[in-house]
Design a protein around this motif. Structure first.
Motif, PDB file in Angstrom:
ATOM      1  N   LYS A 204       0.862  -1.181   0.000  1.00 32.07           N
ATOM      2  CA  LYS A 204       0.000   0.000   0.000  1.00 32.07           C
ATOM      3  C   LYS A 204       0.897   1.229   0.000  1.00 32.07           C
ATOM      4  N   PRO A 205       0.378   2.405  -0.361  1.00 30.35           N
ATOM      5  CA  PRO A 205       1.191   3.624  -0.294  1.00 30.35           C
ATOM      6  C   PRO A 205       1.651   3.864   1.142  1.00 30.35           C
ATOM      7  N   PHE A 206       2.959   4.195   1.304  1.00 29.31           N
ATOM      8  CA  PHE A 206       3.458   4.378   2.664  1.00 29.31           C
ATOM      9  C   PHE A 206       4.400   5.568   2.839  1.00 29.31           C
ATOM     10  N   PHE A 207       4.824   6.176   1.739  1.00 30.31           N
ATOM     11  CA  PHE A 207       5.763   7.288   1.894  1.00 30.31           C
ATOM     12  C   PHE A 207       5.532   8.310   0.788  1.00 30.31           C
ATOM     13  N   GLY A 208       5.257   9.550   1.211  1.00 30.45           N
ATOM     14  CA  GLY A 208       5.032  10.646   0.288  1.00 30.45           C
ATOM     15  C   GLY A 208       5.423  11.958   0.940  1.00 30.45           C
ATOM     16  N   PRO A 209       4.897  13.084   0.443  1.00 22.74           N
ATOM     17  CA  PRO A 209       5.268  14.390   1.002  1.00 22.74           C
ATOM     18  C   PRO A 209       4.992  14.521   2.491  1.00 22.74           C
ATOM     19  N   GLY A 210       3.848  14.021   2.963  1.00 23.34           N
ATOM     20  CA  GLY A 210       3.530  14.115   4.386  1.00 23.34           C
ATOM     21  C   GLY A 210       4.479  13.314   5.252  1.00 23.34           C
ATOM     22  N   ALA A 211       4.783  12.094   4.822  1.00 21.73           N
ATOM     23  CA  ALA A 211       5.725  11.256   5.568  1.00 21.73           C
ATOM     24  C   ALA A 211       7.122  11.864   5.556  1.00 21.73           C
ATOM     25  N   SER A 212       7.504  12.445   4.432  1.00 24.73           N
ATOM     26  CA  SER A 212       8.800  13.114   4.334  1.00 24.73           C
ATOM     27  C   SER A 212       8.894  14.271   5.320  1.00 24.73           C
ATOM     28  N   GLU A 213       7.821  15.054   5.410  1.00 21.29           N
ATOM     29  CA  GLU A 213       7.807  16.175   6.355  1.00 21.29           C
ATOM     30  C   GLU A 213       7.890  15.677   7.795  1.00 21.29           C
ATOM     31  N   LEU A 214       7.192  14.579   8.100  1.00 16.72           N
ATOM     32  CA  LEU A 214       7.217  14.034   9.460  1.00 16.72           C
ATOM     33  C   LEU A 214       8.620  13.591   9.851  1.00 16.72           C
ATOM     34  N   LEU A 215       9.307  12.859   8.974  1.00 18.56           N
ATOM     35  CA  LEU A 215      10.670  12.435   9.286  1.00 18.56           C
ATOM     36  C   LEU A 215      11.606  13.638   9.432  1.00 18.56           C
TER      37      LEU A 215
END
Length: 318
Positions: A204-215
């Motif tokens: 499933k999708p797991f990494f995108g702009p939001g996840a990048s910002e969180l990290l």
């Protein structure tokens, strides 16, 4: 080091959410951020007063930008200092602008990145504009020269002028670079451009702009809780996103240290850092390829390649 952009958002000049509806115009924030993304910035930081931070984060959610605020204060010098200190060891060249000038073009941004003048700004029709490009090595001098000034009424031009550094003008054919938004009764027509949002997918999708910002925020704040607060999400939702990321990626991304006098901390593992760095590079390369494909497929929508800018005699900001 890469190229960064710093946008100073002094006031709430944007609605509570993205512009919606047919015929609606993009907000000044969205306009500038999209221009900078299309120009290939490695890191885009928006700095705003603390009481504006949450609304700004919601407004630019999933736009691959980072929103930060000083601990206190809303003066331009405080906001500028907070942003520059954050970018100092991350980017060698930094574009700086206030939100008063949202109409500069991607071509102007590209032209500003080429010359080697330490402090550079666009000039059109004899008028100085934005954004201003500076080297990160100049940041200590800019902040030191202004630290004893009464900061409440200083604008960006006055701050740079007070640093004692001379500013070089770069001639550009871009009226938007010198067009303040509050005077723009008929702003330049919004160009048609491609917008790309990338996600990594396994089951499933797991990494995108939001996840990048969180990290990015976890690495900066050394705390999952603070990172979630800055993104305006609950702590439990943040951990669920992290758990999903680690399950799909197949390795731990967060190193959590328990206890201690300050109550523990969190940071990225080597896998987490590698994932974040690779995704940022992937975004930049993909954006560049999409822009090239767009120019090839829609040549009638794209302006001619800009002429090389002419660097004129040195001037001082005013």
């Amino acid at each position: 080091m890469g190229t960064g952009a710093l946008l100073i958002v002094e006031r709430l000049e944007f609605p509570g959410g993205p512009a919606r509806g047919r015929g609606s115009r993009p907000s000044p924030v969205h306009r500038v951020v999209r221009t900078l993304i299309r120009a290939g910035m490695d890191l885009i930081v928006l700095v705003t007063p603390p009481d504006c931070l949450e609304a700004l984060q919601k407004h630019v959610a999933r736009m691959s930008v980072l929103c930060i605020a000083p601990d206190s204060g809303a003066a331009v010098l405080t906001l500028l200092g907070t942003g520059l200190v954050y970018l100092q060891d991350k980017c060698s060249r930094i574009l700086v602008s206030t939100l008063d000038y949202p109409f500069f073009s991607t071509e102007t941004v590209a032209a500003l990145l080429e010359p080697d003048a330490p402090l550079l700004r666009p000039v059109c029709g004899g008028r100085e504009g934005y954004p201003i490009r500076l080297f990160s090595s100049m940041i200590p001098q800019i902040l030191k020269k202004n630290k004893d000034e009464s900061e409440e009424h200083l604008g960006l031009n006055e701050i740079l002028n007070g640093s004692g550094l001379s500013c070089t003008g770069l001639e550009v054919e871009d009226e938007g670079a010198v067009l303040p938004s509050q005077r723009a009764f008929a702003p330049p027509q919004t160009a048609i451009f491609p917008e790309l949002r990338l996600r990594l997918v396994r089951k499933k999708p797991f990494f995108g702009p939001g996840a990048s910002e969180l990290l990015s925020l976890i690495e900066e704040a050394q705390s999952v809780r603070l990172a979630c607060q800055r993104m305006g999400m609950s702590y439990s939702k943040g951990w669920k996103i992290l758990c999903d990321m680690e399950e799909e990626w197949g390795a731990p991304l967060i190193l959590r240290r328990q206890g201690g006098r300050n109550g523990g901390s969190s940071s990225l593992t080597s896998e987490g850092k590698a994932l974040l760095e690779a995704y940022r590079k992937f975004e930049k390369v993909a954006q560049s390829l999409v822009q090239e494909a767009f120019r090839n497929c829609f040549p009638f929508l794209c302006p001619p390649h800009p002429r090389s800018g002419e660097v004129r005699a040195e001037t001082s900001p005013h």
